[in-house]
Design a protein around this motif. Sequence first.
Motif, PDB file in Angstrom:
ATOM      1  N   ILE A 286       3.803   1.677  -1.220  1.00  0.00           N
ATOM      2  CA  ILE A 286       4.535   1.686  -2.342  1.00  0.00           C
ATOM      3  C   ILE A 286       3.527   2.170  -3.483  1.00  0.00           C
ATOM      4  O   ILE A 286       3.723   3.360  -4.368  1.00  0.00           O
ATOM      5  CB  ILE A 286       5.086   0.237  -2.861  1.00  0.00           C
ATOM      6  CG1 ILE A 286       6.330   0.191  -2.389  1.00  0.00           C
ATOM      7  CG2 ILE A 286       5.388   0.405  -4.556  1.00  0.00           C
ATOM      8  CD1 ILE A 286       6.857  -1.321  -2.450  1.00  0.00           C
ATOM      9  N   LEU A 287       2.236   1.731  -3.626  1.00  0.00           N
ATOM     10  CA  LEU A 287       1.186   1.926  -4.651  1.00  0.00           C
ATOM     11  C   LEU A 287       0.846   3.694  -4.118  1.00  0.00           C
ATOM     12  O   LEU A 287       0.753   4.442  -5.034  1.00  0.00           O
ATOM     13  CB  LEU A 287      -0.036   1.270  -4.463  1.00  0.00           C
ATOM     14  CG  LEU A 287       0.490  -0.505  -4.719  1.00  0.00           C
ATOM     15  CD1 LEU A 287      -0.966  -1.084  -4.546  1.00  0.00           C
ATOM     16  CD2 LEU A 287       0.604  -0.402  -6.264  1.00  0.00           C
ATOM     17  N   ASN A 288       0.573   3.986  -2.991  1.00  0.00           N
ATOM     18  CA  ASN A 288       0.491   5.371  -2.882  1.00  0.00           C
ATOM     19  C   ASN A 288       1.646   6.408  -3.118  1.00  0.00           C
ATOM     20  O   ASN A 288       1.430   7.239  -3.614  1.00  0.00           O
ATOM     21  CB  ASN A 288       0.080   5.513  -1.191  1.00  0.00           C
ATOM     22  CG  ASN A 288      -1.266   5.088  -1.044  1.00  0.00           C
ATOM     23  OD1 ASN A 288      -2.134   5.133  -1.923  1.00  0.00           O
ATOM     24  ND2 ASN A 288      -1.607   4.751   0.123  1.00  0.00           N
ATOM     25  N   ALA A 289       2.797   5.667  -2.782  1.00  0.00           N
ATOM     26  CA  ALA A 289       4.068   6.672  -3.337  1.00  0.00           C
ATOM     27  C   ALA A 289       4.035   6.697  -4.776  1.00  0.00           C
ATOM     28  O   ALA A 289       4.555   7.845  -5.135  1.00  0.00           O
ATOM     29  CB  ALA A 289       5.365   5.993  -2.624  1.00  0.00           C
ATOM     30  N   LEU A 290       3.707   5.739  -5.335  1.00  0.00           N
ATOM     31  CA  LEU A 290       3.712   5.666  -6.757  1.00  0.00           C
ATOM     32  C   LEU A 290       3.087   6.554  -7.380  1.00  0.00           C
ATOM     33  O   LEU A 290       3.224   7.468  -8.479  1.00  0.00           O
ATOM     34  CB  LEU A 290       3.819   4.291  -7.674  1.00  0.00           C
ATOM     35  CG  LEU A 290       4.815   3.511  -7.478  1.00  0.00           C
ATOM     36  CD1 LEU A 290       4.655   1.892  -7.849  1.00  0.00           C
ATOM     37  CD2 LEU A 290       5.988   4.010  -7.937  1.00  0.00           C
TER      38      LEU A 290
ATOM     39  N   VAL B 171       0.907  -1.108   0.010  1.00  0.00           N
ATOM     40  CA  VAL B 171      -0.110   0.112  -0.165  1.00  0.00           C
ATOM     41  C   VAL B 171       0.742   1.172   0.001  1.00  0.00           C
ATOM     42  O   VAL B 171       0.561   2.248  -0.864  1.00  0.00           O
ATOM     43  CB  VAL B 171      -0.942   0.035   1.380  1.00  0.00           C
ATOM     44  CG1 VAL B 171      -1.380   1.414   1.535  1.00  0.00           C
ATOM     45  CG2 VAL B 171      -2.054  -1.023   1.031  1.00  0.00           C
TER      46      VAL B 171
END
Lengths: 313, 313
Positions: free
Chosen positions: A305-309, A303
């Motif tokens: 990582i996905l939010n950071a991306l 989560v």
Amino acid sequence: MFLAPQDVTKVTSIGGGPIGGGWAAHFLARGYDVTLYLHDPKELPAFQAILDTAWVSLTNLGLAPGASRDRLRIVHDLEEAVRDAQFIQESAPENLGMKQALYKKLGEIVPEGVVIGSSTSGLMMTEIQANCATPGRCVIGHPFNPPYLLPLVEIVGGEQTDPEAVEWAGEFYKLAGKAPLLLKKEIPGFVATRLQEALWREALHMVANGEATPADIDIALINGPAPRMAVQGQCMAFHVACGAGGMATNLDQFGPALKLPWTRLEAPELTQALRDRMVDGCNAIAGGRGFEAMAEQRDRQIVAILNALRDSA
Amino acid sequence: MFLAPQDVTKVTSIGGGPIGGGWAAHFLARGYDVTLYLHDPKELPAFQAILDTAWVSLTNLGLAPGASRDRLRIVHDLEEAVRDAQFIQESAPENLGMKQALYKKLGEIVPEGVVIGSSTSGLMMTEIQANCATPGRCVIGHPFNPPYLLPLVEIVGGEQTDPEAVEWAGEFYKLAGKAPLLLKKEIPGFVATRLQEALWREALHMVANGEATPADIDIALINGPAPRMAVQGQCMAFHVACGAGGMATNLDQFGPALKLPWTRLEAPELTQALRDRMVDGCNAIAGGRGFEAMAEQRDRQIVAILNALRDSA
């Protein structure tokens, strides 16, 4: 014989291309005095661009106390470049003859007891050090591109390397903010490139056979295995996905699938010895953590990582 | 023939294990009414645990307007489960005979014009749909585990599938917050699993030969290729790493390395046709962006991932 790794303050990077220049930027950001050897003054603008680019990221990752671009010295004379060095990172072109000649020279001019790490991704230290008079302190220190961002450094010696130099390099790179991996054997491609290369060649086969386009390959990776693999390597990903049974369940359940044509690479025989190594290895990584805790961490970090991306897009 | 994908509000998930249960959680989070078919009421506690776990992550990723766990209905009768469905996600066990019997039944009881997507990772739709009376609306919709987090869904039909159903599934999954990949061919392992499986088998070879432990494999992936691969797939990673020359430079420079024993998988012949597909494919992904801009984005997003991993550890 070697200076204590924690006492190193002066590092020399040989080469100002994307790898050597990236290394120089990394060491500056970790608070070292860095001497950069540029063979040709004409390489200076390209190196400056690399450093400018890298410094943005390194600042966002967090600089070490005292880190400064002012602690960089650029020289064009090799003897001067290595004279005061306490560690040498060599990133010369990937040409065996050139590397052998360079290590013959370095063997003579680098102060005694100073370890030399080579960034080579494709050559073996046993060959590189062949003509070096002081081969004991020569090791592979292979980064992943970009070297100022990806933490991995694969470390292995050649046949003439002193095992103490390998240990020393592992400790030094760790202190220098890297994730060192000491290899068990000197193998072509080391570990990370072998894994990547298997994936890459399967991708090329698919493109060659009209099964996928380059865009398909990248969409599949970015949205599928990669974010998870950045949190858990493939071993722990399979271990945790199988719940309490872990890797043992994975191998018992998917062992037969190793014979299926799910890739053009044939799997090794799933012997009892291999099964034991995989199961014991995963249990060692887990270190007593239950799969619920590891799945919770996996999810939390995916989560993140996905939010950071999404936020950095 | 098919309901417009944007008009779908009711989805049925068949199966309450990690995949089917994960799908149910995902569709709930995207604001659908979800009917979950559980074959055996005894599966309920395990499913509830999956939903509880998934909901934490889905909430942190951001729920769609109107999304609610209250919009879940759990039924144990298959006919009832599919009666009002506008899309079916099937995640029954990976057993061909069982799937064929299930699709025979679904072919009769699922309302006409409702697409059925199978989560299978290892079976081919041509085989799954063999005994189905309405095979045209049956497609593969293969997620990556955990399906409530990783965006990828690989979509492909069998020989009897209506191409419109494949297109429909692509549009529907995209509206449902997924990253659909429409495959060019029905191949074992689809695309993402083939890439992962090549890497996995190389890893098993290394463990079998004492070249690496499971911990070594995972350290190498987590700190090396994976964070970059989550930003750029392997094609664009190589394209951008070679600067202005891009993939053409990569293949000219590293083409000979495809013959080196950097993995046990032999590469395909680097023909002019393959070279052109790779170069044209990467240029198409780049869409006119220069390598500096792509390198800047790569670095910015890798930094975001590394910081996210550190902060969520």
